[in-house]
Design a protein around this motif. Structure first.
Motif, PDB file in Angstrom:
ATOM      1  N   PHE A  41       0.853  -1.183   0.000  1.00  0.00           N
ATOM      2  CA  PHE A  41       0.000   0.000   0.000  1.00  0.00           C
ATOM      3  C   PHE A  41       0.889   1.234   0.000  1.00  0.00           C
ATOM      4  CE2 PHE A  41      -2.637  -3.293   1.731  1.00  0.00           C
ATOM      5  CZ  PHE A  41      -3.864  -3.061   1.147  1.00  0.00           C
ATOM      6  N   GLU A  42       0.544   2.193  -0.835  1.00  0.00           N
ATOM      7  CA  GLU A  42       1.270   3.450  -0.899  1.00  0.00           C
ATOM      8  C   GLU A  42       0.335   4.527  -0.370  1.00  0.00           C
ATOM      9  OE1 GLU A  42       2.560   6.323  -4.513  1.00  0.00           O
ATOM     10  OE2 GLU A  42       3.166   4.218  -4.695  1.00  0.00           O
ATOM     11  N   ARG A  43       0.804   5.254   0.673  1.00  0.00           N
ATOM     12  CA  ARG A  43      -0.002   6.291   1.307  1.00  0.00           C
ATOM     13  C   ARG A  43       0.749   7.615   1.311  1.00  0.00           C
ATOM     14  NH1 ARG A  43      -1.389   1.763   3.711  1.00  0.00           N
ATOM     15  NH2 ARG A  43      -3.427   1.447   4.580  1.00  0.00           N
ATOM     16  N   VAL A  44       0.014   8.693   1.333  1.00  0.00           N
ATOM     17  CA  VAL A  44       0.614  10.011   1.487  1.00  0.00           C
ATOM     18  C   VAL A  44       1.028  10.176   2.943  1.00  0.00           C
ATOM     19  CG1 VAL A  44       0.142  12.483   1.468  1.00  0.00           C
ATOM     20  CG2 VAL A  44      -0.735  11.031  -0.369  1.00  0.00           C
ATOM     21  N   PHE A  61       6.912   6.993  14.601  1.00  0.00           N
ATOM     22  CA  PHE A  61       5.521   6.546  14.587  1.00  0.00           C
ATOM     23  C   PHE A  61       5.379   5.396  13.608  1.00  0.00           C
ATOM     24  CE2 PHE A  61       1.299   6.657  12.644  1.00  0.00           C
ATOM     25  CZ  PHE A  61       0.518   6.474  13.772  1.00  0.00           C
ATOM     26  N   ASP A  62       4.627   4.375  14.004  1.00  0.00           N
ATOM     27  CA  ASP A  62       4.441   3.189  13.172  1.00  0.00           C
ATOM     28  C   ASP A  62       2.943   2.945  12.998  1.00  0.00           C
ATOM     29  OD1 ASP A  62       4.321   0.679  11.997  1.00  0.00           O
ATOM     30  OD2 ASP A  62       5.717  -0.256  13.414  1.00  0.00           O
ATOM     31  N   ARG A  63       2.429   3.269  11.823  1.00  0.00           N
ATOM     32  CA  ARG A  63       1.006   3.087  11.536  1.00  0.00           C
ATOM     33  C   ARG A  63       0.582   1.639  11.735  1.00  0.00           C
ATOM     34  NH1 ARG A  63      -2.445   1.204   7.980  1.00  0.00           N
ATOM     35  NH2 ARG A  63      -4.289   2.413   7.407  1.00  0.00           N
ATOM     36  N   ASP A  64       1.441   0.713  11.321  1.00  0.00           N
ATOM     37  CA  ASP A  64       1.108  -0.704  11.447  1.00  0.00           C
ATOM     38  C   ASP A  64       0.985  -1.127  12.910  1.00  0.00           C
ATOM     39  OD1 ASP A  64       0.975  -1.057   8.707  1.00  0.00           O
ATOM     40  OD2 ASP A  64       3.084  -1.591   8.550  1.00  0.00           O
ATOM     41  N   LYS A  65       1.784  -0.549  13.784  1.00  0.00           N
ATOM     42  CA  LYS A  65       1.693  -0.852  15.219  1.00  0.00           C
ATOM     43  C   LYS A  65       0.344  -0.373  15.761  1.00  0.00           C
ATOM     44  CE  LYS A  65       4.275  -0.215  19.514  1.00  0.00           C
ATOM     45  NZ  LYS A  65       5.483   0.394  20.111  1.00  0.00           N
ATOM     46  N   LEU A  66      -0.094   0.793  15.330  1.00  0.00           N
ATOM     47  CA  LEU A  66      -1.401   1.321  15.715  1.00  0.00           C
ATOM     48  C   LEU A  66      -2.508   0.382  15.237  1.00  0.00           C
ATOM     49  CD1 LEU A  66      -3.282   3.600  16.742  1.00  0.00           C
ATOM     50  CD2 LEU A  66      -2.974   4.696  14.523  1.00  0.00           C
ATOM     51  N   GLU A  82     -12.395  -3.003   7.021  1.00  0.00           N
ATOM     52  CA  GLU A  82     -12.275  -1.756   6.261  1.00  0.00           C
ATOM     53  C   GLU A  82     -12.639  -0.562   7.135  1.00  0.00           C
ATOM     54  OE1 GLU A  82     -13.356  -1.322   2.319  1.00  0.00           O
ATOM     55  OE2 GLU A  82     -12.722  -3.333   1.736  1.00  0.00           O
ATOM     56  N   ARG A  83     -13.578  -0.763   8.016  1.00  0.00           N
ATOM     57  CA  ARG A  83     -13.947   0.304   8.954  1.00  0.00           C
ATOM     58  C   ARG A  83     -12.779   0.606   9.898  1.00  0.00           C
ATOM     59  NH1 ARG A  83     -18.922   0.133  13.176  1.00  0.00           N
ATOM     60  NH2 ARG A  83     -18.839   2.331  13.752  1.00  0.00           N
ATOM     61  N   VAL A  84     -12.091  -0.435  10.332  1.00  0.00           N
ATOM     62  CA  VAL A  84     -10.918  -0.267  11.196  1.00  0.00           C
ATOM     63  C   VAL A  84      -9.835   0.489  10.437  1.00  0.00           C
ATOM     64  CG1 VAL A  84      -9.129  -1.461  12.527  1.00  0.00           C
ATOM     65  CG2 VAL A  84     -11.466  -2.358  12.506  1.00  0.00           C
ATOM     66  N   GLU A  85      -9.603   0.140   9.179  1.00  0.00           N
ATOM     67  CA  GLU A  85      -8.621   0.847   8.350  1.00  0.00           C
ATOM     68  C   GLU A  85      -8.961   2.328   8.235  1.00  0.00           C
ATOM     69  OE1 GLU A  85      -5.787   0.307   6.577  1.00  0.00           O
ATOM     70  OE2 GLU A  85      -5.550  -1.796   7.050  1.00  0.00           O
ATOM     71  N   ARG A  86     -10.247   2.626   8.024  1.00  0.00           N
ATOM     72  CA  ARG A  86     -10.661   4.027   7.908  1.00  0.00           C
ATOM     73  C   ARG A  86     -10.408   4.786   9.209  1.00  0.00           C
ATOM     74  NH1 ARG A  86     -14.985   1.714   5.048  1.00  0.00           N
ATOM     75  NH2 ARG A  86     -16.363   1.917   6.858  1.00  0.00           N
ATOM     76  N   VAL A  87     -10.676   4.125  10.346  1.00  0.00           N
ATOM     77  CA  VAL A  87     -10.438   4.758  11.646  1.00  0.00           C
ATOM     78  C   VAL A  87      -8.949   5.025  11.837  1.00  0.00           C
ATOM     79  CG1 VAL A  87     -10.513   4.358  14.139  1.00  0.00           C
ATOM     80  CG2 VAL A  87     -12.534   3.890  12.748  1.00  0.00           C
ATOM     81  N   VAL A  88      -8.117   4.053  11.502  1.00  0.00           N
ATOM     82  CA  VAL A  88      -6.665   4.228  11.630  1.00  0.00           C
ATOM     83  C   VAL A  88      -6.203   5.363  10.712  1.00  0.00           C
ATOM     84  CG1 VAL A  88      -4.420   3.156  11.178  1.00  0.00           C
ATOM     85  CG2 VAL A  88      -6.182   1.899  12.426  1.00  0.00           C
ATOM     86  N   ASN A  89      -6.694   5.389   9.480  1.00  0.00           N
ATOM     87  CA  ASN A  89      -6.341   6.481   8.558  1.00  0.00           C
ATOM     88  C   ASN A  89      -6.732   7.837   9.133  1.00  0.00           C
ATOM     89  OD1 ASN A  89      -5.268   4.749   6.653  1.00  0.00           O
ATOM     90  ND2 ASN A  89      -7.129   4.666   5.427  1.00  0.00           N
ATOM     91  N   VAL A  92      -4.285   8.781  11.915  1.00  0.00           N
ATOM     92  CA  VAL A  92      -2.996   9.186  11.334  1.00  0.00           C
ATOM     93  C   VAL A  92      -3.103  10.580  10.728  1.00  0.00           C
ATOM     94  CG1 VAL A  92      -1.282   8.673   9.538  1.00  0.00           C
ATOM     95  CG2 VAL A  92      -2.186   6.833  10.981  1.00  0.00           C
ATOM     96  N   ARG A  93      -4.177  10.847   9.991  1.00  0.00           N
ATOM     97  CA  ARG A  93      -4.367  12.177   9.395  1.00  0.00           C
ATOM     98  C   ARG A  93      -4.432  13.258  10.473  1.00  0.00           C
ATOM     99  NH1 ARG A  93      -7.698   9.556   5.887  1.00  0.00           N
ATOM    100  NH2 ARG A  93      -9.567  10.206   6.991  1.00  0.00           N
TER     101      ARG A  93
END
Length: 154
Positions: A41-44, A61-66, A82-89, A92-93
């Protein structure tokens, strides 16, 4: 991109598409050496974040650890990944746009607690039991009475 299986340096992108929330690019890759297929996955990334631990130690900071900590709390709960991914995103934002490059671990913990309370109360309590270092059953009872059922509903 290095192959996670054989560690060969040359892999090919076979397919690219945006994620459902359009905050990342999902790439299917193929290793020319061992033939393994894997996804990246490529993220900004708006800024480099550093986490300041309770003892003053700093680490990147480690997004994957979160994501792992949230998934651990949500294990065997019926919450869409997918809901969990959106919450993590979203977390992070918020961290990246806070204007701070050093983030206190407490700030991240509070954001996770807030998010888990909205996702699943059991996961919220699981996370809190580690985050707040519960030692005995009464710690759970007091926490539930003051945060999950603050008006005394049973």
């Amino acid at each position: 991109m290095k192959c996670p299986f054989c560690h060969h340096d040359d892999t090919q992108v076979k397919d690219s598409r945006p994620t459902e929330d359009h905050n990342a690019i999902r790439r299917r890759r193929l290793c020319g050496n061992c033939g393994a297929r894997f996804t990246t996955f490529e993220r900004v990334q708006l800024r480099e974040l550093t986490v300041v631990k309770k003892n003053g130690a700093k680490e990147p900071f480690d997004r994957d650890k979160l994501l792992r900590s949230m998934r651990t709390s949500l294990r065997k709960r019926n919450v869409d990944q997918e809901r969990v991914e959106r919450v993590v995103n979203s977390i992070v934002r918020r961290l990246e746009s806070s204007g701070e490059s050093e983030i206190q671990v407490k700030t991240i913990g509070e954001m996770v607690m807030e998010a888990l309370l909205q996702l699943d109360e059991i996961a919220y309590i699981r996370f809190a039991s580690v985050y707040k270092n519960f030692r005995e059953v009464k710690d759970f009872e007091e926490f539930i009475d003051t945060t999950v059922r603050p008006d005394g509903d049973d």
